[in-house]
Design a protein around this motif. Structure first.
Motif, short mmCIF file in Angstrom:
data_model
loop_
_atom_site.label_atom_id
_atom_site.label_comp_id
_atom_site.label_asym_id
_atom_site.label_seq_id
_atom_site.Cartn_x
_atom_site.Cartn_y
_atom_site.Cartn_z
N VAL A 141 -10.61 -33.26 -3.46
CA VAL A 141 -11.65 -32.50 -2.77
C VAL A 141 -13.01 -32.74 -3.43
O VAL A 141 -14.02 -32.96 -2.75
N PHE A 197 -16.37 -34.56 -1.73
CA PHE A 197 -17.68 -33.93 -1.70
C PHE A 197 -18.73 -34.83 -2.35
O PHE A 197 -19.89 -34.84 -1.94
N VAL A 252 -22.33 -28.63 -3.54
CA VAL A 252 -21.37 -27.91 -4.37
C VAL A 252 -22.03 -26.63 -4.87
O VAL A 252 -23.04 -26.69 -5.58
N PHE A 284 -17.83 -23.10 -3.09
CA PHE A 284 -17.00 -24.28 -3.28
C PHE A 284 -16.01 -24.06 -4.42
O PHE A 284 -14.83 -24.42 -4.31
N ILE A 340 -11.91 -24.09 -4.38
CA ILE A 340 -11.05 -24.88 -5.26
C ILE A 340 -9.97 -23.99 -5.88
O ILE A 340 -8.78 -24.36 -5.93
N ALA A 386 -14.10 -27.29 2.34
CA ALA A 386 -13.31 -27.53 1.13
C ALA A 386 -11.88 -27.02 1.30
O ALA A 386 -10.92 -27.66 0.84
#
Length: 303
Positions: A169, A173, A180, A184, A188, A264
């Protein structure tokens, strides 16, 4: 234990390992060359969120020209149907903030409401450090739990799988130059939680099948892993589809501030579903197949 003999995950594992390694190497190269496109959360600057009473679609160039002529710092403008976002690379000073509010009301929308979020250099560094700490602590907690609940081989396989998901991921990006920010990081961490849940379901089935199996060769062990994956396949597909549809709707119909979070999530869901089946379980098989068999207990001769 029944499984589909037409496809063996273990026999094809080398292909998937090579594929994942190739993606990882590509990600390392792109990160080294381009880095990440950090948002205001992780670097100094100001983010201006403007709620408008009329559509601003088609006004992006006019807003950019106004900012350039007005002597504002370098900025990035995003325009939606009911919202305008302006990200300044430098901190927006109070006089410039007042000027922006006044001029935007006069030139574009008198009923617009504006919210300004500013992050200085020290705060940006602290946020970066805290984000890394959060991901590190989450990974350590997962390792400890799986090592206690299962065994160390499961823990190693799970952590490699999680690192694989997060890195894919992050790499995407970087390649696509997507922003980010804090949402984000939340995405994650959510991906890590989802992926480990899916992986543990497969691991638990492997452990249950091992209790009643007679392992005489690596082929027997491979059969157990393949069987366990196929037995949990329906559950995994249904779970992925359910969460994927929800994340897709959030991406399509959600606000601009949630776009990167939901994107994401979409990428992480696909990566997590892939790694749980094609990475985590085969890695456990590789580690387990190298385990030395326990010596049989010597039987004492009867007199």
């Amino acid at each position: 234990m029944r499984f589909n003999p037409s496809f063996s995950f273990i026999k094809k594992s080398r292909i998937f390992f090579i594929f994942s390694i190739a993606i990882t190497v590509l990600g390392i190269i792109t990160l080294a060359m381009f880095g990440l496109n950090y948002g205001v959360d992780f670097k100094a600057g100001s983010n201006v969120d403007i709620s408008v009473s009329k559509s601003m679609v088609g006004q992006k160039e006019a807003i950019e020209q106004y900012l350039k002529d007005g002597g504002f710092a370098k900025s990035t403008v995003t325009v939606g149907s009911d919202r305008v976002g302006i990200r300044f690379d430098d901190v927006l000073q109070s006089d410039k903030e007042t000027q922006l509010k006044k001029d935007f009301a006069e030139k574009f929308d008198a009923d617009a409401s504006m919210e300004v979020n500013t992050v200085d250099v020290e705060m940006a560094k602290e946020l970066q450090l805290n984000a890394l700490k959060a991901m590190f602590v989450a990974s350590i907690g997962i390792i400890v739990y799986i090592a206690i609940r299962f065994e160390w081989r499961f823990a190693v396989a799970a952590v490699i799988s999680l690192a694989h998901d997060a890195f894919i991921v992050i790499s995407l990006f970087s390649i696509l130059r997507l922003e980010v920010n804090l949402p984000f990081i939340v995405a994650i961490l959510t991906i890590i939680g989802y992926s480990i849940n899916d992986t543990i379901v497969v691991f638990d089935r492997i452990r249950e099948n091992m209790r009643f199996a007679k392992i005489r060769s690596p082929q027997d062990l491979a059969g157990i892993v393949d069987s366990s994956i196929w037995q949990t396949m329906t559950r995994s597909i249904n779970t992925v589809l359910t969460v994927f549809i929800a994340a897709l709707c959030l991406f399509i119909f959600g606000s601009e501030s949630l776009k990167m979070f939901s994107l994401a999530m979409l990428l992480g869901l696909l990566s997590g579903a892939y790694s749980s089946v094609f990475i985590a379980s085969p890695i456990w098989y590789v580690l387990k197949s190298k385990q030395k068999p326990k010596p049989a207990a010597n039987k004492q001769a009867t007199p």
